[in-house]
Design an enzyme around this catalytic site. Structure first.
Site, PDB file in Angstrom:
ATOM      1  N   SER A 162      41.118  36.780  37.457  1.00 40.25           N
ATOM      2  CA  SER A 162      41.330  35.334  37.423  1.00 40.25           C
ATOM      3  C   SER A 162      41.599  34.790  36.027  1.00 40.25           C
ATOM      4  O   SER A 162      41.799  33.580  35.872  1.00 40.25           O
ATOM      5  CB  SER A 162      40.130  34.610  38.032  1.00 40.25           C
ATOM      6  N   GLY A 180      37.996  38.034  45.451  1.00 39.93           N
ATOM      7  CA  GLY A 180      38.116  38.956  44.332  1.00 39.93           C
ATOM      8  C   GLY A 180      39.505  38.919  43.726  1.00 39.93           C
ATOM      9  O   GLY A 180      40.516  38.961  44.434  1.00 39.93           O
ATOM     10  N   ALA A 181      39.571  38.846  42.401  1.00 36.45           N
ATOM     11  CA  ALA A 181      40.862  38.807  41.694  1.00 36.45           C
ATOM     12  C   ALA A 181      40.625  38.925  40.207  1.00 36.45           C
ATOM     13  O   ALA A 181      39.514  38.724  39.714  1.00 36.45           O
ATOM     14  CB  ALA A 181      41.602  37.503  41.990  1.00 36.45           C
ATOM     15  N   ASN A 215      40.122  23.416  39.427  1.00 38.68           N
ATOM     16  CA  ASN A 215      39.021  23.175  38.491  1.00 38.68           C
ATOM     17  C   ASN A 215      37.648  23.113  39.163  1.00 38.68           C
ATOM     18  O   ASN A 215      36.891  22.165  39.006  1.00 38.68           O
ATOM     19  CB  ASN A 215      39.265  21.873  37.714  1.00 38.68           C
ATOM     20  N   VAL A 216      37.354  24.150  39.947  1.00 43.31           N
ATOM     21  CA  VAL A 216      36.052  24.229  40.594  1.00 43.31           C
ATOM     22  C   VAL A 216      34.970  24.429  39.539  1.00 43.31           C
ATOM     23  O   VAL A 216      35.184  25.117  38.539  1.00 43.31           O
ATOM     24  CB  VAL A 216      36.037  25.396  41.594  1.00 43.31           C
ATOM     25  N   LYS A 225      26.485  38.932  36.609  1.00 41.77           N
ATOM     26  CA  LYS A 225      27.034  38.933  37.961  1.00 41.77           C
ATOM     27  C   LYS A 225      26.001  39.401  38.982  1.00 41.77           C
ATOM     28  O   LYS A 225      25.962  38.893  40.104  1.00 41.77           O
ATOM     29  CB  LYS A 225      28.301  39.789  38.019  1.00 41.77           C
ATOM     30  N   LYS A 232      31.478  33.839  33.057  1.00 48.88           N
ATOM     31  CA  LYS A 232      32.935  33.805  32.919  1.00 48.88           C
ATOM     32  C   LYS A 232      33.423  33.574  31.487  1.00 48.88           C
ATOM     33  O   LYS A 232      34.624  33.608  31.228  1.00 48.88           O
ATOM     34  CB  LYS A 232      33.525  32.736  33.845  1.00 48.88           C
ATOM     35  N   SER A 239      45.628  29.791  44.426  1.00 44.09           N
ATOM     36  CA  SER A 239      45.212  29.110  43.200  1.00 44.09           C
ATOM     37  C   SER A 239      46.086  27.900  42.928  1.00 44.09           C
ATOM     38  O   SER A 239      47.294  27.902  43.221  1.00 44.09           O
ATOM     39  CB  SER A 239      45.297  30.067  42.001  1.00 44.09           C
ATOM     40  N   TYR A 284      48.724  35.321  35.992  1.00 38.98           N
ATOM     41  CA  TYR A 284      47.748  35.087  37.053  1.00 38.98           C
ATOM     42  C   TYR A 284      48.332  34.177  38.121  1.00 38.98           C
ATOM     43  O   TYR A 284      48.287  34.483  39.321  1.00 38.98           O
ATOM     44  CB  TYR A 284      46.475  34.476  36.467  1.00 38.98           C
TER      45      TYR A 284
END
Length: 224
Positions: A91, A88-89, A189-190, A52, A198, A128, A157
């Site tokens: 995810s 921020g989350a 679906n980015v 990160k 991730k 989302s 989520y």
């Protein structure tokens, strides 16, 4: 100054890069990262190995802070803040700690909404596509109370993102204070640069491409 929460993550770090290219203000990042969260100015990267932090290693970031310091930092820079990008989350669609998800994805988002409303700062936040569930009800972009009430997410989520959307709809319908400009973005679906940290939550494209390129079968999954 622009604040990007989740700014060391996949989408957040790409927003940071885009804002840096625009060159119209300092950048502040709020995220959970390893090491000293008060580090400033990561341009260059050096020997950084944390995935990160690597996402920010070439960026000219003036401030990096943890979530616990976010509201205090914003209050101290209220007069300089041009906008808040709230990416921020938690995810992960497999996270089962609902209390943790609620605190992170709903309560903190509400705190940011109210801060931006009080200080007249624009807010762009990540909702989302998970709010749509299995898609049986369609994918209509209806942010009204009635429209949101028809959605049925499949996991905690997705529920948390829908819960915040519904609370925003209530506040707007009740005429409560709101940011001068706001938008909730539902990403589908980015994929792209900076998502390799991730793990199993990487995009389908990133997970499938190496197998497809090697002529191997790709295993998809059913969402429950």
């Amino acid at each position: 100054m622009y604040m990007v929460t989740g700014g060391a993550g996949f989408i957040g770090s790409n927003i940071v890069e885009a804002l840096e290219r625009r060159g119209d203000g300092q950048l502040a990042v709020c995220d959970l990262i390893d090491g000293d969260t008060q580090t400033a100015g990561l341009a260059g990267g050096g020997g950084i190995k944390d995935p990160k932090l690597l996402n920010l290693s070439k960026r000219d970031v003036a401030h990096i802070l943890g979530p616990e310091a976010l509201l205090g930092f914003l209050s101290g820079h209220a007069s300089d803040m041009k906008a808040v990008f709230h990416m921020g989350a938690i995810s992960s669609t497999t996270e089962t700690d609902v209390d943790l998800i609620f605190d992170t994805n709903v309560r903190l988002s509400l705190d940011l909404w109210r801060w931006c409303a009080e200080n007249e700062v624009p807010l762009i936040y990540a909702s989302s596509a998970a709010t749509y569930g299995d898609g049986a009800g369609g994918f209509v972009d209806d942010g009204s109370l009635d429209g949101l009430a028809t959605l049925k997410p499949l996991n905690a989520y997705g529920w948390s993102k829908l819960e915040f959307d519904r609370r925003v709809a209530h506040m707007v319908a009740d005429g409560e204070p709101r940011p001068p400009q706001w938008a909730g973005l539902k990403f589908f679906n980015v994929y792209g640069p900076n998502e390799y940290h991730k793990g199993s939550m990487q995009s389908v494209v990133v997970q499938v491409y190496p197998k497809a390129a090697a002529g191997e079968p790709a295993t998809l999954f059913k969402s429950h």
